[in-house]
Design a protein around this motif. Structure first.
Motif, mmCIF file in Angstrom:
data_model
loop_
_atom_site.group_PDB
_atom_site.id
_atom_site.type_symbol
_atom_site.label_atom_id
_atom_site.label_comp_id
_atom_site.label_asym_id
_atom_site.label_seq_id
_atom_site.Cartn_x
_atom_site.Cartn_y
_atom_site.Cartn_z
ATOM 1 N N LEU A 56 1.069 -1.226 0.267
ATOM 2 C CA LEU A 56 -0.112 -0.116 -0.212
ATOM 3 C C LEU A 56 0.941 0.740 0.027
ATOM 4 O O LEU A 56 1.620 1.085 0.739
ATOM 5 C CB LEU A 56 -1.105 -0.080 1.284
ATOM 6 C CG LEU A 56 -2.117 -0.902 1.272
ATOM 7 C CD1 LEU A 56 -2.854 -0.284 2.606
ATOM 8 C CD2 LEU A 56 -3.287 -0.061 0.330
ATOM 9 N N LEU A 57 1.128 1.630 -1.274
ATOM 10 C CA LEU A 57 2.025 3.128 -1.288
ATOM 11 C C LEU A 57 1.526 4.403 -1.498
ATOM 12 O O LEU A 57 0.205 4.245 -2.288
ATOM 13 C CB LEU A 57 2.588 2.560 -2.323
ATOM 14 C CG LEU A 57 3.595 3.922 -3.411
ATOM 15 C CD1 LEU A 57 4.689 4.192 -1.539
ATOM 16 C CD2 LEU A 57 4.412 3.242 -4.383
ATOM 17 N N ASP A 58 1.422 5.897 -0.124
ATOM 18 C CA ASP A 58 1.167 6.647 -0.411
ATOM 19 C C ASP A 58 1.727 7.303 -1.235
ATOM 20 O O ASP A 58 3.046 7.146 -1.501
ATOM 21 C CB ASP A 58 1.637 7.390 0.820
ATOM 22 C CG ASP A 58 1.054 8.965 0.615
ATOM 23 O OD1 ASP A 58 -0.250 9.083 -0.168
ATOM 24 O OD2 ASP A 58 1.577 9.484 2.031
ATOM 25 N N LEU A 82 5.972 -6.793 -7.810
ATOM 26 C CA LEU A 82 5.694 -6.946 -6.162
ATOM 27 C C LEU A 82 4.224 -6.452 -6.959
ATOM 28 O O LEU A 82 4.362 -4.754 -7.496
ATOM 29 C CB LEU A 82 6.299 -6.326 -5.283
ATOM 30 C CG LEU A 82 7.309 -6.779 -4.389
ATOM 31 C CD1 LEU A 82 7.922 -5.511 -3.110
ATOM 32 C CD2 LEU A 82 6.186 -7.656 -3.931
ATOM 33 N N PRO A 83 2.784 -6.286 -6.146
ATOM 34 C CA PRO A 83 1.842 -5.505 -6.418
ATOM 35 C C PRO A 83 1.680 -4.638 -5.732
ATOM 36 O O PRO A 83 1.896 -4.081 -5.051
ATOM 37 C CB PRO A 83 0.533 -6.892 -6.596
ATOM 38 C CG PRO A 83 1.549 -7.699 -5.480
ATOM 39 C CD PRO A 83 2.486 -7.509 -5.736
ATOM 40 N N VAL A 84 0.997 -3.457 -6.153
ATOM 41 C CA VAL A 84 1.261 -2.316 -5.469
ATOM 42 C C VAL A 84 -0.385 -1.285 -5.897
ATOM 43 O O VAL A 84 -0.741 -1.343 -6.977
ATOM 44 C CB VAL A 84 2.639 -0.895 -6.249
ATOM 45 C CG1 VAL A 84 1.804 0.205 -5.352
ATOM 46 C CG2 VAL A 84 3.661 -2.138 -6.609
ATOM 47 N N VAL A 122 -7.491 -4.798 -2.066
ATOM 48 C CA VAL A 122 -6.050 -6.131 -1.905
ATOM 49 C C VAL A 122 -5.920 -7.622 -1.985
ATOM 50 O O VAL A 122 -5.193 -8.066 -2.287
ATOM 51 C CB VAL A 122 -5.387 -5.859 0.070
ATOM 52 C CG1 VAL A 122 -4.271 -6.527 0.298
ATOM 53 C CG2 VAL A 122 -5.173 -4.237 -0.021
ATOM 54 N N ARG A 123 -7.261 -8.494 -1.725
ATOM 55 C CA ARG A 123 -6.849 -9.343 -1.994
ATOM 56 C C ARG A 123 -6.938 -9.227 -3.599
ATOM 57 O O ARG A 123 -6.419 -10.648 -4.051
ATOM 58 C CB ARG A 123 -8.013 -10.271 -0.888
ATOM 59 C CG ARG A 123 -8.327 -10.562 0.287
ATOM 60 C CD ARG A 123 -9.795 -11.340 0.761
ATOM 61 N NE ARG A 123 -11.656 -10.937 0.061
ATOM 62 C CZ ARG A 123 -11.915 -10.570 0.703
ATOM 63 N NH1 ARG A 123 -11.044 -9.853 1.644
ATOM 64 N NH2 ARG A 123 -13.005 -10.289 -0.145
ATOM 65 N N ASN A 124 -7.981 -9.048 -4.411
ATOM 66 C CA ASN A 124 -7.830 -9.368 -5.301
ATOM 67 C C ASN A 124 -6.565 -8.643 -6.159
ATOM 68 O O ASN A 124 -6.072 -9.572 -7.542
ATOM 69 C CB ASN A 124 -8.521 -7.559 -6.361
ATOM 70 C CG ASN A 124 -10.128 -8.656 -5.939
ATOM 71 O OD1 ASN A 124 -10.152 -9.768 -5.558
ATOM 72 N ND2 ASN A 124 -11.251 -7.182 -5.870
ATOM 73 N N VAL A 125 -5.516 -7.934 -5.160
ATOM 74 C CA VAL A 125 -5.036 -7.447 -6.737
ATOM 75 C C VAL A 125 -4.015 -8.697 -6.064
ATOM 76 O O VAL A 125 -3.131 -9.494 -7.161
ATOM 77 C CB VAL A 125 -4.140 -6.105 -5.458
ATOM 78 C CG1 VAL A 125 -2.715 -5.865 -5.864
ATOM 79 C CG2 VAL A 125 -4.710 -5.040 -6.152
#
Length: 397
Positions: A56-58, A82-84, A122-125
């Protein structure tokens, strides 16, 4: 129960990080291990140390923007991307599009973010990323399988070509062998048949001396043919690895003296055969039969290829670890261009003319020397003579 996923929250706001943590840990469908970073530097370092399932990226970090973070993440060259999920402010859709282009899988607007929305996103990503990774691994395995199959096929083709080339070489060798044997056998056979026919038809008219002369021709030519057969059997045994090496101790002076006396019957009055010995030749262990092959072939070659006579010298030397002997003649010698292949079967010098032979002598000698873990060298000049030197360890391993 599902596997525990590791998720990194990269946000400089501690309150926001705590909210996201609570939302995710309350997900009834998935368990998480949460890592936190208040700066891009710390977040990138955590990605290096621990494999994260998602980030999770601000968008706004104190030391770099979220887009710059994505670029740095790519440069780390992780094996699997990595998924972001990019977290943006309200109205930052343009930034979100840029983030997707840079590699982010999704984005969320921070204002009014609900727990179920964050949990589902988040789950889907992560599931999407896992599917992509599985697909990539499947493709990689398929590519490896395809490559392995291609290599195997290439190897089969190569093996087939090698086998074909060997078959061609064998056919050439067979043709060469047949031609050589036919030629070399025809001459003594013709002499034997001629002498036998003369004796059969005219024995009553021939003197005793003439009859003995024809009988001697038959005997000499038969012995020559028998020697050729023996050479063929010996080279077949040596080249196909059938020869046995049996090392025993024996006295070299007597051994060489006996062979030299045997060979004296084949030299003409124009030859001078001498034998000398120097150094310490005691303590030798070797294979008597193989050493006999070496000595007889070298000595008979020296006699045969000195048709006009001359001096033939056998010199036996010894030291603490080796015995060395050389056979030197004043015969026809060997042209330079022929020396490279002389130790191969059926190879002869181009200047041998009508001198009989199959071209096996030096091949037999070399094979017998190698079974003794020894070395052989040859020095020669056309029309001057040849010197062959053999060095054998006193104790062959």
């Amino acid at each position: 129960m599902s596997d525990i996923w590791t998720l990194l929250i990269a946000d400089d706001c501690a309150e926001d990080r705590e909210v996201y943590r609570e939302y995710l840990l309350s997900d009834p469908h998935q368990s998480y291990q949460i890592l936190e970073a208040a700066s891009a530097e710390v977040g990138l370092a955590l990605c290096q140390k621990k494999r994260c399932d998602a980030i999770l990226l601000d968008f706004c970090l104190p030391d770099m923007s979220g887009l710059e973070f994505l670029d740095e993440l790519k440069q780390q060259q992780l094996k699997l991307p990595l998924p972001v999920i990019m977290l943006t402010g309200q109205g930052d859709e343009r930034v979100a599009v840029q983030a997707i282009k840079r590699g982010a899988l999704d984005y969320l607007v921070k204002q009014h973010l609900q727990p179920d929305v964050l949990q589902l996103t988040v789950r889907n990503v992560i599931q999407q990323s896992q599917e992509q990774n599985r697909f990539a691994k499947t493709q990689e395995r398929q590519q490896l399988t395809t490559t392995a199959t291609a290599i195997h096929q290439d190897l089969q083709v190569t093996q087939a070509l090698v086998a074909l080339e060997k078959e061609k070489q064998l056919n050439v060798l067979k043709s060469q062998l047949i031609a050589t044997i036919s030629h070399e056998y025809r001459t003594p056979l013709t002499a034997i048949l001629g002498a036998a026919s003369t004796l059969k038809q005219h024995s009553d008219k021939l003197s005793q001396a003439r009859q003995q002369r024809f009988l001697q021709i038959i005997e000499d030519k038969a012995r020559q043919m028998a020697q050729m057969v023996d050479d063929l059997l010996v080279i077949e045994t040596l080249e196909f690895g059938k020869a046995e090496f049996r090392s025993v101790p024996f006295e070299l002076l007597r051994f060489f003296s006996d062979i030299i006396e045997e060979q004296r019957q084949f030299i003409s009055d124009d030859h001078e055969l001498t034998f000398k010995i120097t150094g310490n030749t005691k303590g030798f262990w070797g294979d008597r039969k193989l050493l006999r092959q070496i000595t007889i072939n070298l000595l008979s070659n020296a006699i045969k290829y000195s048709p006009d006579g001359g001096h033939i010298e056998v010199h036996l030397m010894g030291n603490d670890s080796h015995i060395i002997f050389d056979v030197k003649d004043e015969g026809i010698g060997i042209p330079v261009e022929d020396r490279e292949c002389l130790f191969q079967s059926f190879s002869r010098g181009s200047n041998v003319g009508i001198i009989p032979g199959l071209g096996l002598g030096l091949a037999i000698v070399k094979a017998c020397v190698e079974l003794h873990s020894g070395e052989i060298t040859l020095e020669s000049q056309a029309d001057i003579g040849t010197k062959v030197t053999v060095s054998l360890p006193k104790r062959s391993v």
